[in-house]
Design a protein around this motif. Sequence first.
Motif, short mmCIF file in Angstrom:
data_model
loop_
_atom_site.label_atom_id
_atom_site.label_comp_id
_atom_site.label_asym_id
_atom_site.label_seq_id
_atom_site.Cartn_x
_atom_site.Cartn_y
_atom_site.Cartn_z
N ARG A 37 0.79 -1.23 0.00
CA ARG A 37 0.00 0.00 0.00
C ARG A 37 0.82 1.28 0.00
N VAL A 38 1.84 1.36 0.84
CA VAL A 38 2.57 2.62 0.96
C VAL A 38 3.46 2.87 -0.26
N GLY A 39 4.09 1.84 -0.77
CA GLY A 39 4.95 2.01 -1.95
C GLY A 39 4.20 2.55 -3.16
N PRO A 40 3.12 1.89 -3.59
CA PRO A 40 2.36 2.42 -4.71
C PRO A 40 1.75 3.80 -4.45
N ALA A 41 1.35 4.06 -3.20
CA ALA A 41 0.81 5.38 -2.88
C ALA A 41 1.87 6.46 -3.00
N ALA A 42 3.11 6.13 -2.64
CA ALA A 42 4.20 7.10 -2.78
C ALA A 42 4.45 7.41 -4.25
N VAL A 43 4.37 6.41 -5.10
CA VAL A 43 4.56 6.63 -6.54
C VAL A 43 3.42 7.49 -7.09
N ARG A 44 2.17 7.20 -6.68
CA ARG A 44 1.03 8.00 -7.14
C ARG A 44 1.14 9.45 -6.68
N ALA A 45 1.54 9.65 -5.43
CA ALA A 45 1.68 11.01 -4.91
C ALA A 45 2.78 11.76 -5.63
N CYS A 46 3.88 11.08 -5.93
CA CYS A 46 5.00 11.72 -6.62
C CYS A 46 4.62 12.06 -8.07
N ALA A 47 3.88 11.16 -8.72
CA ALA A 47 3.55 11.37 -10.13
C ALA A 47 2.44 12.40 -10.31
N SER A 48 1.45 12.40 -9.41
CA SER A 48 0.30 13.28 -9.60
C SER A 48 0.38 14.57 -8.81
N GLY A 49 1.07 14.55 -7.68
CA GLY A 49 1.14 15.73 -6.83
C GLY A 49 -0.13 15.96 -6.01
N VAL A 50 -0.97 14.94 -5.92
CA VAL A 50 -2.23 15.02 -5.19
C VAL A 50 -2.12 14.14 -3.94
N GLU A 51 -2.79 14.58 -2.86
CA GLU A 51 -2.75 13.81 -1.62
C GLU A 51 -3.41 12.44 -1.81
N VAL A 52 -2.78 11.40 -1.26
CA VAL A 52 -3.25 10.02 -1.36
C VAL A 52 -3.55 9.51 0.04
N CYS A 53 -4.73 8.92 0.24
CA CYS A 53 -5.10 8.33 1.54
C CYS A 53 -4.91 6.82 1.49
N ILE A 54 -4.33 6.29 2.56
CA ILE A 54 -4.13 4.84 2.70
C ILE A 54 -4.87 4.39 3.94
N ALA A 55 -5.62 3.30 3.85
CA ALA A 55 -6.36 2.76 4.99
C ALA A 55 -5.51 1.71 5.70
N ALA A 56 -5.21 1.97 6.98
CA ALA A 56 -4.47 1.02 7.81
C ALA A 56 -5.45 0.14 8.57
N PRO A 57 -5.07 -1.11 8.87
CA PRO A 57 -6.00 -2.01 9.56
C PRO A 57 -6.26 -1.66 11.02
N ASP A 58 -5.29 -1.06 11.70
CA ASP A 58 -5.48 -0.70 13.11
C ASP A 58 -4.66 0.54 13.45
N GLU A 59 -4.91 1.07 14.64
CA GLU A 59 -4.26 2.32 15.06
C GLU A 59 -2.77 2.15 15.29
N ALA A 60 -2.35 0.99 15.78
CA ALA A 60 -0.92 0.77 16.04
C ALA A 60 -0.13 0.78 14.73
N THR A 61 -0.65 0.14 13.70
CA THR A 61 0.01 0.14 12.40
C THR A 61 0.02 1.54 11.81
N ALA A 62 -1.08 2.25 11.95
CA ALA A 62 -1.16 3.62 11.44
C ALA A 62 -0.15 4.53 12.13
N ALA A 63 0.03 4.36 13.44
CA ALA A 63 0.98 5.19 14.17
C ALA A 63 2.40 4.94 13.71
N VAL A 64 2.73 3.68 13.44
CA VAL A 64 4.08 3.35 12.97
C VAL A 64 4.34 4.00 11.61
N PHE A 65 3.39 3.91 10.71
CA PHE A 65 3.59 4.47 9.38
C PHE A 65 3.52 5.98 9.37
#
Length: 118
Positions: free
Chosen positions: A68-96
């Motif tokens: 999820r994060v790798g492809p989102a980084a490529v999309r954000a870099c190519a388009s310049g638009v904010e990309v939202c990624i859904a994490a499964p839980d709060e602990a994983t979201a905090a790490v990322f």
Amino acid sequence: MMAKKAAHSPVRQNVFGATLARFVGKRRSPARPRPSGLRKMPLLHRFAPRKVIRSPDPVSLAIFAIDRVGPAAVRACASGVEVCIAAPDEATAAVFRAALAETARRRGTDRLIRIVVD
């Protein structure tokens, strides 16, 4: 000589059972209220179960980063638009979120990636 087995006296067992029954409330009459002062003792709060936040599994973190994060980084870099990624839980979201805040110092496009909890 054979060793004698240590026998517990029935009087001692009854005293222990009666004391334990007072705290547990097995033989309590309905007219007598429960002592609520025990709940207010700070010493007993130490032994109460707490809500624990478990750390995420390292394998699931790596899978989440690759999928999820790798492809989102490529999309954000190519388009310049904010990309939202859904994490499964709060602990994983905090790490990322912490990882993206660290890498955003070097790459400005990492500020365009937003992690939300699904």
